[in-house]
Design an enzyme around this catalytic site. Structure first.
Site, short mmCIF file in Angstrom:
data_model
loop_
_atom_site.label_atom_id
_atom_site.label_comp_id
_atom_site.label_asym_id
_atom_site.label_seq_id
_atom_site.Cartn_x
_atom_site.Cartn_y
_atom_site.Cartn_z
N SER A 295 -0.12 5.56 -1.51
CA SER A 295 -0.65 6.79 -0.93
C SER A 295 -0.38 6.83 0.57
O SER A 295 0.12 5.85 1.14
CB SER A 295 -2.17 6.90 -1.20
OG SER A 295 -2.89 6.06 -0.32
N GLY A 296 -0.71 7.96 1.17
CA GLY A 296 -0.70 8.10 2.62
C GLY A 296 0.59 7.66 3.32
O GLY A 296 1.70 7.98 2.89
N TYR B 3 -13.13 -2.88 10.41
CA TYR B 3 -11.78 -2.31 10.31
C TYR B 3 -11.04 -2.44 11.64
O TYR B 3 -9.89 -2.89 11.68
CB TYR B 3 -11.88 -0.83 9.90
CG TYR B 3 -10.57 -0.08 10.02
CD1 TYR B 3 -9.60 -0.17 9.02
CD2 TYR B 3 -10.30 0.72 11.14
CE1 TYR B 3 -8.39 0.52 9.14
CE2 TYR B 3 -9.10 1.41 11.26
CZ TYR B 3 -8.15 1.31 10.26
OH TYR B 3 -6.95 1.97 10.38
N GLY C 46 0.83 -1.22 0.00
CA GLY C 46 0.00 0.00 0.00
C GLY C 46 0.85 1.25 0.00
O GLY C 46 0.57 2.21 0.72
#
Ligand code: NDP
Length: 315
Positions: A12-13, A190, A9
């Site tokens: 991004s971020g 989550y 991942g």
């Protein structure tokens, strides 16, 4: 030699900021393991990462086949694996109905936990073969899965229950889509996935640290209120959440600062202790944080490990 780190991942971020922080040192070649190849290439370029300091490789954690293919392609690249950073995640706080991975698992737990579980189990062989002096497997956790904190007590709280939903395959057909067997709740799914991430890190530590010397760690990098993680939240939330975190809770950190924190946990010579959940104080100094009762329950960790093994086809 230069180290080789895989960051999931990294398009991004936090993942992107970490990839950049590690690549900039010149000591690391970063494998950006991402589901959207073009997005990752563009993100690396616009972050100013030097050509040659990174390689984008395709990985979709919502498909066990894709995870296995990634491991094959990584091995074919001939690079050693020195550090693995499991960072990618999805968060669906407003979803009314569950969605599912290619293998039929509820998407948040399927991606954030089961995808990473298979990936890290398969890549343990590669980590063990590396001759790097400080090999690490880092799994990004969160405060939201941690009910001994204020943020962790915002409902719905994480709770794995007796894991009947997980044992049933989280498929929403003959089993619940939720780990504890309850009704679907995207925000809770989550948080549950993050508890699984933290339990998995500790189980890795118990099973492998002594024998392999590999450092297993997790962390809460701070509240990075500006990342894409909140993309599915309602617009008013997205408007108010960053200033709320900056001025009221004061838990806000920038993507750059959070990236530096994760890069520290991945590579800093002073953070080699295994089995630790790192956090940072107001002065940005790291400390070993306490996990909630559930997130440090050794029996639950073993059960998550054993049930997950079956679901991903390792047992
Ligand atoms: P982002 O949404 O910005 O980043 C998430 C990354 O995960 C993206 O690169 C995304 O890819 C990737 N991803 C999602 N699904 C998949 C998949 N199926 N396969 C491969 N990659 C996938 O969020 P953050 O940077 O905030 O989150 C990173 C980590 O930080 C997560 O583990 C999160 O739980 C944790 N965290 C975040 C906090 C925060 O305040 N933001 C606080 C505490 C922890 P794509 O770009 O293609 O969408």
């Amino acid at each position: 030699r230069q180290g080789c780190v895989v960051v999931t991942g990294a398009s991004s971020g936090l993942g992107l900021a970490t990839a950049k922080a590690l690549a900039e040192t010149g000591k690391w070649h970063v494998i950006m393991a991402c589901r959207d190849f073009l997005k990752a290439e563009r993100a690396a370029k616009s972050a100013g990462m030097a050509k040659g300091s990174y390689t984008v490789m395709h990985l979709d954690l919502a498909s066990l086949d894709s995870v296995r293919q990634f491991v094959e392609s990584f091995r074919r690249s001939g690079r050693p694996l020195d550090v693995l950073v499991c960072n990618a995640a999805v968060y669906q706080p407003t979803a009314k109905e569950p969605t599912f991975t290619a293998d039929g698992f509820e998407l948040s737990v399927g991606t954030n936990h089961l995808g990473h579980f298979l990936l890290s189990r398969l890549l343990m062989d590669d980590l063990q073969k590396s001759d790097y002096p400080s090999k690490r497997l880092i799994i990004v956790g969160s405060i939201t899965g941690n009910t001994n904190t204020l943020a962790g007590n915002v409902p719905p709280k994480a709770n794995l229950g007796d894991m009947r939903g997980l044992a049933g395959g989280l498929n929403g057909l003959n089993s619940s889509a939720m780990i504890d067997g309850g009704d679907f709740d995207g925000a809770k799914a989550y948080k549950d996935s993050k508890v699984c991430n933290m339990l998995t890190m500790q189980e890795f530590h118990r099973r492998y640290h002594e024998e392999t010397g590999i450092t297993f760690a997790s962390l809460y990098p701070g509240c990075i209120a500006t990342t894409g993680l909140f993309r599915e939240h309602i617009p008013l939330f997205r408007l108010l959440f960053p200033p709320f975190q900056k001025y009221i809770t004061k838990g806000y950190v920038s993507e750059d600062e959070a990236g530096k924190r994760l890069a520290q946990v991945a590579a800093d010579p002073s953070l080699t202790k295994s089995g630790v959940y790192w956090s940072w104080n107001k002065d940005s100094a790291s400390f070993e944080n306490q996990l909630s009762q559930e997130a440090s329950d050794a029996d639950k960790a073993r059960k998550v490990w054993e049930v997950s093994e079956k679901l991903v086809g390792l047992a």
